[in-house]
Enzyme design. Structure first.
Site: not given
Ligand code: C5P
Length: 303
Positions: A12, A104, A138
């Site tokens: 994406k 991922g 995501d």
């Molecule tokens: O949700 P995911 O594990 O993909 O997110 C990775 C990191 O990115 C989270 O641990 C956080 O630090 C940050 N993040 C965030 N706000 C979001 C998505 C991700 O702070 N909306």
């Protein structure tokens, strides 16, 4: 793998990404527009004992650090209840990692679709979505695909009219960025006066696109272009080479441009190759796809 379930996992880009603030749980409140693109990984799954993952990219872990393994583990009990003893998973990577292209996350969503079929789980949409959201912000988008608005952590999705097979050029610098690190930098910056707006205004935007896609703005560009100025220079170069819209994708490190047609993409790629020799330049286009089965079982009902 004959008889294997095979799933295509698209990448994406984000047509826009607004960071509205930091939440009590440490995540950031977002308002973003996702677009699935034709660049994709392929995931294969076969019955086996236990969960194993092989990957053609030796740089990627094949243990629990890989979201594919975590997704398979999240489904394992449901599979066992239906008599499955495990799955051998193979991942063929084409989506660069640490690039903000969702590779991922898409692979994790692909694992849900593959094992749902392999193990006959018959997951309903709400259950698949809940498992996806637990794996990462995501992941749920890739069960929906096409063009979609994401709010909350990015997981509260609303399907938007498909914006078409827009020709794109993706630029991937020779280093990944960590999503968590980029958001942490952004959070530190939020506590300082907002002097980042001028950087956002560098956004390349011509009037017709604004109406279709919303403002070309990714709020993470402020900290990313500050920390890695070459990415900002790449975006400016995309605009100079004719991109109608050019932005950081997600939290980077990829930067992409949208172009009028394939010829314009080719011309821009040739010009940028001269100046950004270490970057990977990947032509792509928007697609309606979500993660979907391409072999194994009844393909129609999987979409
Ligand atoms: O949700 P995911 O594990 O993909 O997110 C990775 C990191 O990115 C989270 O641990 C956080 O630090 C940050 N993040 C965030 N706000 C979001 C998505 C991700 O702070 N909306």
């Amino acid at each position: 793998m004959s008889g294997a379930v095979v799933v295509r996992c698209p990448a994406k880009v984000n047509w826009s990404l607004r960071v509205l603030g930091r939440r009590a749980d440490g995540y950031h409140e977002l308002d973003t527009v996702f677009q699935a693109i034709d660049l994709h990984d392929v995931l294969e799954a076969e019955p086996s004992r236990g969960i194993t993952l092989e990957c053609d990219d030796p740089e990627l872990p094949t243990d629990r650090r890989n979201l594919v393994v975590r997704a398979a583990e999240a489904l394992f009990d449901r599979g066992a209840a239906r008599g499955a003893s495990g799955a051998a998973l193979r991942l063929r990577k084409a989506i660069p990692t640490g690039a903000g292209l969702g590779g991922g996350s898409s692979d994790a969503a692909g694992t849900i679709v593959a094992l749902d079929r392999l193990w006959g789980l018959e997951l309903d949409r709400a259950t698949a979505r809940r498992i996806a959201v637990d794996l990462g912000s995501d992941v749920a988008f890739f069960l929906v695909g096409g063009t979609a608005r994401g709010r909350g952590r990015g997981e509260r999705l609303e399907t938007l009219p498909f914006l078409g097979e827009v020709p794109l050029l993706l630029g991937v610098p020779p280093f990944p960025l960590s999503t968590a690190d980029v958001y942490a930098r952004h959070a530190r910056r939020l506590t300082r006066p907002d002097d980042g707006v001028s950087v956002s205004r560098l956004s390349a935007l011509k009037a017709p696109e604004e109406k279709d896609f919303g403002p070309a703005r990714n709020d993470l560009e402020v900290v990313v272009f500050e920390g890695w100025p070459e990415l900002g220079r790449f975006r400016e170069a995309l605009v100079r080479e004719g991109a109608t819209r050019a932005l950081l994708s997600g939290s980077g490190s990829a930067v992409f441009g949208a172009f009028e047609d394939d010829r314009a993409v080719e011309r821009a790629a040739a010009a940028l190759h001269e100046r950004f020799g270490a970057w990977r330049l990947l032509p792509a286009r928007g697609v309606r796809d979500a993660v979907h089965l391409v072999a194994g079982g009844d393909l129609r009902s999987s979409r």
